[in-house]
Enzyme design. Structure first.
Site, PDB file in Angstrom:
ATOM      1  N   HIS A  75       0.853  -1.205   0.000  1.00 38.58           N
ATOM      2  CA  HIS A  75       0.000   0.000   0.000  1.00 38.58           C
ATOM      3  C   HIS A  75       0.881   1.245   0.000  1.00 38.58           C
ATOM      4  O   HIS A  75       1.755   1.378   0.837  1.00 38.58           O
ATOM      5  CB  HIS A  75      -0.905   0.019   1.241  1.00 38.58           C
ATOM      6  CG  HIS A  75      -2.119  -0.852   1.114  1.00 38.58           C
ATOM      7  ND1 HIS A  75      -3.280  -0.616   1.807  1.00 38.58           N
ATOM      8  CD2 HIS A  75      -2.353  -1.948   0.346  1.00 38.58           C
ATOM      9  CE1 HIS A  75      -4.185  -1.528   1.488  1.00 38.58           C
ATOM     10  NE2 HIS A  75      -3.642  -2.362   0.606  1.00 38.58           N
ATOM     11  N   TYR A 204      -8.918   5.855   7.715  1.00 38.59           N
ATOM     12  CA  TYR A 204      -8.962   6.269   9.126  1.00 38.59           C
ATOM     13  C   TYR A 204     -10.057   7.335   9.246  1.00 38.59           C
ATOM     14  O   TYR A 204     -10.050   8.324   8.525  1.00 38.59           O
ATOM     15  CB  TYR A 204      -7.620   6.861   9.553  1.00 38.59           C
ATOM     16  CG  TYR A 204      -6.535   5.832   9.766  1.00 38.59           C
ATOM     17  CD1 TYR A 204      -5.814   5.317   8.687  1.00 38.59           C
ATOM     18  CD2 TYR A 204      -6.246   5.342  11.030  1.00 38.59           C
ATOM     19  CE1 TYR A 204      -4.821   4.356   8.872  1.00 38.59           C
ATOM     20  CE2 TYR A 204      -5.256   4.387  11.235  1.00 38.59           C
ATOM     21  CZ  TYR A 204      -4.553   3.900  10.148  1.00 38.59           C
ATOM     22  OH  TYR A 204      -3.578   2.944  10.343  1.00 38.59           O
ATOM     23  N   PRO A 296      -3.050   1.125  18.932  1.00 36.65           N
ATOM     24  CA  PRO A 296      -2.816   0.594  17.582  1.00 36.65           C
ATOM     25  C   PRO A 296      -3.072   1.594  16.447  1.00 36.65           C
ATOM     26  O   PRO A 296      -2.832   1.283  15.290  1.00 36.65           O
ATOM     27  CB  PRO A 296      -3.772  -0.590  17.494  1.00 36.65           C
ATOM     28  CG  PRO A 296      -4.729  -0.444  18.593  1.00 36.65           C
ATOM     29  CD  PRO A 296      -4.101   0.401  19.626  1.00 36.65           C
ATOM     30  N   LYS A 300       1.898   0.491  15.001  1.00 34.62           N
ATOM     31  CA  LYS A 300       3.311   0.427  15.392  1.00 34.62           C
ATOM     32  C   LYS A 300       3.679  -0.789  16.240  1.00 34.62           C
ATOM     33  O   LYS A 300       4.850  -1.137  16.360  1.00 34.62           O
ATOM     34  CB  LYS A 300       3.663   1.696  16.180  1.00 34.62           C
ATOM     35  CG  LYS A 300       3.656   2.938  15.343  1.00 34.62           C
ATOM     36  CD  LYS A 300       4.879   3.001  14.427  1.00 34.62           C
ATOM     37  CE  LYS A 300       4.693   4.019  13.326  1.00 34.62           C
ATOM     38  NZ  LYS A 300       4.719   3.410  11.992  1.00 34.62           N
ATOM     39  N   TYR A 388       4.286   7.098   9.616  1.00 32.21           N
ATOM     40  CA  TYR A 388       3.417   5.926   9.410  1.00 32.21           C
ATOM     41  C   TYR A 388       4.192   4.777   8.769  1.00 32.21           C
ATOM     42  O   TYR A 388       4.054   3.624   9.181  1.00 32.21           O
ATOM     43  CB  TYR A 388       2.222   6.303   8.524  1.00 32.21           C
ATOM     44  CG  TYR A 388       1.133   5.247   8.500  1.00 32.21           C
ATOM     45  CD1 TYR A 388       1.135   4.231   7.540  1.00 32.21           C
ATOM     46  CD2 TYR A 388       0.120   5.231   9.454  1.00 32.21           C
ATOM     47  CE1 TYR A 388       0.161   3.246   7.522  1.00 32.21           C
ATOM     48  CE2 TYR A 388      -0.867   4.248   9.439  1.00 32.21           C
ATOM     49  CZ  TYR A 388      -0.837   3.264   8.473  1.00 32.21           C
ATOM     50  OH  TYR A 388      -1.805   2.270   8.466  1.00 32.21           O
TER      51      TYR A 388
HETATM   52  P1  FAS Z   1       2.640 -10.997  22.253  1.00 29.57           P
HETATM   53  O1  FAS Z   1       1.773 -10.526  23.399  1.00 29.57           O
HETATM   54  O2  FAS Z   1       2.062 -11.126  20.895  1.00 29.57           O
HETATM   55  O3  FAS Z   1       3.255 -12.436  22.603  1.00 29.57           O
HETATM   56  C1  FAS Z   1       3.728 -12.710  23.911  1.00 29.57           C
HETATM   57  C2  FAS Z   1       3.606 -14.224  24.120  1.00 29.57           C
HETATM   58  O4  FAS Z   1       4.159 -14.542  25.402  1.00 29.57           O
HETATM   59  C3  FAS Z   1       2.156 -14.680  24.123  1.00 29.57           C
HETATM   60  O5  FAS Z   1       1.962 -15.734  23.216  1.00 29.57           O
HETATM   61  C4  FAS Z   1       1.923 -15.126  25.569  1.00 29.57           C
HETATM   62  O6  FAS Z   1       1.045 -16.233  25.667  1.00 29.57           O
HETATM   63  C5  FAS Z   1       3.330 -15.504  26.006  1.00 29.57           C
HETATM   64  N1  FAS Z   1       3.504 -15.439  27.469  1.00 29.57           N
HETATM   65  C6  FAS Z   1       3.028 -14.485  28.312  1.00 29.57           C
HETATM   66  N2  FAS Z   1       3.400 -14.783  29.580  1.00 29.57           N
HETATM   67  C7  FAS Z   1       4.115 -15.935  29.528  1.00 29.57           C
HETATM   68  C8  FAS Z   1       4.756 -16.753  30.505  1.00 29.57           C
HETATM   69  N3  FAS Z   1       4.732 -16.417  31.801  1.00 29.57           N
HETATM   70  N4  FAS Z   1       5.393 -17.873  30.095  1.00 29.57           N
HETATM   71  C9  FAS Z   1       5.438 -18.201  28.776  1.00 29.57           C
HETATM   72  N5  FAS Z   1       4.842 -17.477  27.796  1.00 29.57           N
HETATM   73  C10 FAS Z   1       4.198 -16.357  28.179  1.00 29.57           C
HETATM   74  N6  FAS Z   1      -0.486  -3.937  16.872  1.00 29.57           N
HETATM   75  C11 FAS Z   1      -0.669  -3.344  15.684  1.00 29.57           C
HETATM   76  O7  FAS Z   1       0.301  -2.891  15.061  1.00 29.57           O
HETATM   77  N7  FAS Z   1      -1.954  -3.216  15.160  1.00 29.57           N
HETATM   78  C12 FAS Z   1      -3.057  -3.717  15.817  1.00 29.57           C
HETATM   79  O8  FAS Z   1      -4.177  -3.592  15.345  1.00 29.57           O
HETATM   80  C13 FAS Z   1      -2.891  -4.351  17.063  1.00 29.57           C
HETATM   81  N8  FAS Z   1      -3.974  -4.864  17.732  1.00 29.57           N
HETATM   82  C14 FAS Z   1      -3.768  -5.459  18.972  1.00 29.57           C
HETATM   83  C15 FAS Z   1      -4.849  -5.994  19.722  1.00 29.57           C
HETATM   84  C16 FAS Z   1      -4.642  -6.582  20.992  1.00 29.57           C
HETATM   85  C17 FAS Z   1      -5.811  -7.134  21.786  1.00 29.57           C
HETATM   86  C18 FAS Z   1      -3.339  -6.643  21.521  1.00 29.57           C
HETATM   87  C19 FAS Z   1      -3.095  -7.243  22.898  1.00 29.57           C
HETATM   88  C20 FAS Z   1      -2.263  -6.125  20.785  1.00 29.57           C
HETATM   89  C21 FAS Z   1      -2.467  -5.539  19.502  1.00 29.57           C
HETATM   90  N9  FAS Z   1      -1.414  -5.031  18.746  1.00 29.57           N
HETATM   91  C22 FAS Z   1      -1.575  -4.434  17.547  1.00 29.57           C
HETATM   92  C23 FAS Z   1      -0.072  -5.135  19.206  1.00 29.57           C
HETATM   93  C24 FAS Z   1       0.392  -6.527  18.926  1.00 29.57           C
HETATM   94  O9  FAS Z   1       0.368  -6.763  17.539  1.00 29.57           O
HETATM   95  C25 FAS Z   1       1.766  -6.643  19.518  1.00 29.57           C
HETATM   96  O10 FAS Z   1       2.567  -5.534  19.159  1.00 29.57           O
HETATM   97  C26 FAS Z   1       2.443  -7.919  19.128  1.00 29.57           C
HETATM   98  O11 FAS Z   1       1.595  -8.979  19.455  1.00 29.57           O
HETATM   99  C27 FAS Z   1       3.761  -7.958  19.887  1.00 29.57           C
HETATM  100  O12 FAS Z   1       4.244  -9.242  19.818  1.00 29.57           O
HETATM  101  P2  FAS Z   1       5.007  -9.873  21.073  1.00 29.57           P
HETATM  102  O13 FAS Z   1       5.967  -8.887  21.607  1.00 29.57           O
HETATM  103  O14 FAS Z   1       5.478 -11.196  20.605  1.00 29.57           O
HETATM  104  O15 FAS Z   1       3.901 -10.037  22.228  1.00 29.57           O
HETATM  105  C1  PHB Z   2      -5.197  -3.831  11.301  1.00 32.66           C
HETATM  106  O1  PHB Z   2      -5.357  -4.130  10.109  1.00 32.66           O
HETATM  107  O2  PHB Z   2      -5.415  -4.639  12.235  1.00 32.66           O
HETATM  108  C2  PHB Z   2      -4.715  -2.443  11.647  1.00 32.66           C
HETATM  109  C3  PHB Z   2      -4.276  -1.608  10.627  1.00 32.66           C
HETATM  110  C4  PHB Z   2      -3.843  -0.326  10.943  1.00 32.66           C
HETATM  111  C5  PHB Z   2      -3.866   0.091  12.261  1.00 32.66           C
HETATM  112  C6  PHB Z   2      -4.304  -0.754  13.293  1.00 32.66           C
HETATM  113  C7  PHB Z   2      -4.731  -2.035  12.973  1.00 32.66           C
HETATM  114  O3  PHB Z   2      -3.474   1.355  12.564  1.00 32.66           O
END
Ligand code: FAS
Ligand code: PHB
Length: 397
Positions: A75, A204, A296, A300, A388
């Protein structure tokens, strides 16, 4: 108690832990990953959708970029909808030629899982009572339980890739850690559907009814978000109610083009800005959501995790190959410079696009005026575009 030994013990098999494990493997460095839930559960969490070039390059460096390049959608722009009008931000033009890629975190995680499994690397899923020990010494270790058995992993380094609710940050000495947090007074209700996206590029939306985002996973799978009060419960939102509300926040073109359908997933995510300083505690390093959280809005979260992993990987390789600790000593500083810039942009973009109940009327006027300025100013379009797509790794050096 069984005891094994590895070079790097990684806590968490989300994108951070898996990407680090894959990069280390390619560099001939041994790592074991322990994960609290099942692989299926990790894949079931619908999260990020936008990859910056830094993340794409790292997936290539890890040797797992093939499907991403085949299926990811490049994109070159996003659309901003406010005051009933759409304005396109030409990301490619105003960032000096960069783009972003639409490729869901679920797919990226699946690619990393498959690659790890294909070469028989050890990931222990569904562990309990993970604990990190002696990371202030040169002989740290991790313990965990699995099937009623206690296990110990002796290692040189612990990578805390265990997300916001993990055990690693929680185990850092309280006197050695500073935490910065801002919690936003609303959440994002997300819906995933096998329906064609309402628009070629992301939209957005800043509407009087609140923020909305029209995103996608492919030409046939869409991802939509609505700003909702923190008191909302996802079970209170029927699919029909979601689609009706989204239409009310879109413009006429969006309402006409929107294809609705049954939700594959629906969830409400809280929004917060959070940063831990430092990110290193002796031989334990925090990476990804374990060290920071962004709202989000700026897409980032996953991309910041990827940059932490790159800095940590480079530092560990330098330790083993060059017998140098320069990289691990500089890890926090390098990560935090980039983290705070991304936190600032995510906070700014969230403030710009969401409706805040306090002093609502005048804030909405400020937002519309700021959006108007940004959309008609080269400087304004540049500041959105370059942040971005992701600032260069050497920014500000
Ligand atoms: P993660 O949280 O993905 O992974 C951590 C892992 O560690 C998990 O699998 C967990 O089960 C494990 N863990 C935790 N405690 C543990 C323990 N004691 N022992 C062993 N394992 C353990 N980012 C975006 O850019 N756009 C979005 O739209 C977006 N939406 C999101 C929505 C939600 C609900 C959340 C929570 C995050 C969102 N994010 C989004 C951010 C997300 O993408 C994170 O940046 C990304 O998952 C980061 O990856 P990790 O650092 O691997 O953490
Ligand atoms: C998504 O596709 O999940 C998404 C894209 C852009 C954002 C946040 C989430 O800023």
């Amino acid at each position: 108690m069984t005891t094994t030994r590895t070079q790097v013990a990684i806590v968490g098999a989300g994108p951070s832990g898996l990407l680090l494990g894959q990069l280390l493997h390619k560099a001939g460095i041994d790592a074991v990953i322990v994960e609290r839930v099942s692989g299926e559960y990790v894949l079931g969490r619908i999260r990020a959708g936008i990859l910056e070039q830094v993340c794409i390059d790292l997936m290539d460096e890890a040797g797992v970029g093939q499907r991403m390049h085949q299926e990811g959608l490049v994109h070159g722009g996003i659309e901003m909808l406010y005051g009933g009008q759409r304005h396109r931000v030409d990301l490619n033009k105003y960032s000096g030629g960069k783009n972003v890629m639409v490729y869901g975190q679920t797919e990226l995680t699946r690619d990393l899982m498959d690659a790890r499994q294909s070469v028989g690397l050890k990931t222990v899923y569904e562990v309990s009572n993970t604990a990190v020990h002696d990371f202030d010494s040169a002989k740290p270790y991790v313990t965990y339980e699995k099937d009623g058995q206690q296990h110990r992993i002796d290692c040189d380094f612990i990578a805390g890739c265990d997300g916001f609710h993990g055990v690693c940050r929680a185990s850092a000495p309280r006197g050695a850690i500073r935490e910065y947090e801002k919690v936003y007074p609303f959440g994002w209700l997300g819906l995933l559907s096998d329906t064609p996206p309402v628009n070629d590029e992301l939209i957005y939306v800043n509407s009087p009814r609140g923020f909305a985002l029209c995103s996608q996973r492919s030409k046939t799978r869409s991802r939509y978000y609505l700003q909702v009060p923190l008191t909302d419960k996802v079970e209170e939102w029927t699919d029909d109610a979601f689609w009706q509300e989204l239409k009310l926040r879109l413009d006429e073109e969006g309402r006409d083009k929107l294809v609705t359908g049954p939700s594959l997933e629906k969830s409400i995510a809280p929004l917060r800005s959070f940063v831990t300083e430092p990110m290193r505690f002796g031989r334990m390093f925090l990476a990804g959501d374990a060290g920071h959280i962004v709202p989000p809005t700026g897409a980032k979260g996953l991309n910041l995790a990827a940059t932490d992993v790159k800095y940590l990987f480079d530092a560990i390789v330098e330790f083993y190959k060059d017998k140098s600790e320069a990289g691990i000593d500089d890890y926090s500083r390098k990560c935090l410079g980039r983290i705070w810039r991304a936190e600032r942009f995510s906070w700014w973009f969230t403030q710009l696009m969401h409706r805040f109940s306090h002093d609502e009327k005048i804030t909405a006027k400020f937002q519309n005026a700021e959006l108007d300025y940004l959309m008609h100013s080269e400087a304004g379009l540049t500041t959105i575009a370059e942040n971005y797509v992701g600032l260069p790794l050497d920014f500000g050096r």
